[in-house]
Design a protein around this motif. Structure first.
Motif, PDB file in Angstrom:
ATOM      1  N   ARG A  94      29.342  -6.763 -57.429  1.00  0.00           N
ATOM      2  CA  ARG A  94      29.193  -6.915 -55.977  1.00  0.00           C
ATOM      3  C   ARG A  94      28.962  -8.380 -55.614  1.00  0.00           C
ATOM      4  O   ARG A  94      29.454  -8.861 -54.593  1.00  0.00           O
ATOM      5  CB  ARG A  94      28.038  -6.055 -55.475  1.00  0.00           C
ATOM      6  N   GLY A  95      28.189  -9.088 -56.446  1.00  0.00           N
ATOM      7  CA  GLY A  95      27.959 -10.511 -56.210  1.00  0.00           C
ATOM      8  C   GLY A  95      29.235 -11.325 -56.296  1.00  0.00           C
ATOM      9  O   GLY A  95      29.479 -12.214 -55.481  1.00  0.00           O
ATOM     10  N   ARG A  96      30.072 -11.002 -57.269  1.00  0.00           N
ATOM     11  CA  ARG A  96      31.351 -11.713 -57.402  1.00  0.00           C
ATOM     12  C   ARG A  96      32.285 -11.389 -56.246  1.00  0.00           C
ATOM     13  O   ARG A  96      32.978 -12.266 -55.742  1.00  0.00           O
ATOM     14  CB  ARG A  96      32.008 -11.375 -58.732  1.00  0.00           C
ATOM     15  N   ALA A  98      31.362 -10.702 -53.339  1.00  0.00           N
ATOM     16  CA  ALA A  98      30.801 -11.390 -52.169  1.00  0.00           C
ATOM     17  C   ALA A  98      31.096 -12.888 -52.212  1.00  0.00           C
ATOM     18  O   ALA A  98      30.840 -13.592 -51.248  1.00  0.00           O
ATOM     19  CB  ALA A  98      29.297 -11.154 -52.092  1.00  0.00           C
ATOM     20  N   GLY A  99      31.627 -13.384 -53.371  1.00  0.00           N
ATOM     21  CA  GLY A  99      32.040 -14.780 -53.449  1.00  0.00           C
ATOM     22  C   GLY A  99      31.050 -15.697 -54.128  1.00  0.00           C
ATOM     23  O   GLY A  99      31.042 -16.897 -53.856  1.00  0.00           O
ATOM     24  N   TYR A 100      30.227 -15.179 -55.041  1.00  0.00           N
ATOM     25  CA  TYR A 100      29.229 -15.994 -55.732  1.00  0.00           C
ATOM     26  C   TYR A 100      29.445 -15.944 -57.237  1.00  0.00           C
ATOM     27  O   TYR A 100      29.946 -14.961 -57.773  1.00  0.00           O
ATOM     28  CB  TYR A 100      27.813 -15.501 -55.425  1.00  0.00           C
ATOM     29  N   TYR A 101      29.019 -17.029 -57.912  1.00  0.00           N
ATOM     30  CA  TYR A 101      29.074 -17.089 -59.372  1.00  0.00           C
ATOM     31  C   TYR A 101      27.944 -17.973 -59.886  1.00  0.00           C
ATOM     32  O   TYR A 101      27.682 -19.031 -59.330  1.00  0.00           O
ATOM     33  CB  TYR A 101      30.406 -17.665 -59.863  1.00  0.00           C
ATOM     34  N   TRP A 102      27.278 -17.535 -60.943  1.00  0.00           N
ATOM     35  CA  TRP A 102      26.371 -18.378 -61.714  1.00  0.00           C
ATOM     36  C   TRP A 102      26.382 -17.847 -63.131  1.00  0.00           C
ATOM     37  O   TRP A 102      26.732 -16.689 -63.370  1.00  0.00           O
ATOM     38  CB  TRP A 102      24.969 -18.462 -61.109  1.00  0.00           C
TER      39      TRP A 102
END
Length: 115
Positions: A94-96, A98-102
């Motif tokens: 879901r985080g990916r 939503a456009g996020y990566y770490w």
């Protein structure tokens, strides 16, 4: 001096610090192996409007948030009004989406899931 949106604080070293130093100012560590590794990883990243992004194969660039932003993002994805209190693995996906990566997404997601 890096823009405030890239580094969590000036004193704090994050996984993004060597990549942003290289992309912005061509600064590499003296160790040859570390320099090679940073150059290899930096090819997957870019800086736009003062923020670090990771290139994605099948979608938009993924924003790399600071460590303080990570907790807020996970909390919002996990506990928001329409949230499903997802498990760690689905929270990462879901985080990916939503456009996020770490780099430690799965580790952080499993910690957030427990609370």
């Amino acid at each position: 001096m890096a823009p405030a949106g890239i580094l969590a604080t000036d004193e704090e070293m994050t996984w993004m610090t060597p990549i942003t130093k290289y992309l912005e100012n061509d600064i590499l560590p003296n160790d040859r192996n570390q320099s090679r590794r940073i150059k290899k990883h930096a090819a997957r990243y870019c800086i736009s409007r003062g923020k670090l992004f990771r290139r994605s194969f099948s979608g938009p660039y993924l924003r790399c948030p600071t460590s303080t932003q990570v907790n807020m993002i996970l909390k919002e994805l996990h506990e928001r009004e329409c949230g499903s209190h997802s498990s760690g693995r689905s929270l990462v996906l879901r985080g990916r989406r939503a456009g996020y990566y770490w780099t430690t997404m799965a580790e952080y997601a499993n910690q957030q899931r427990k609370y």
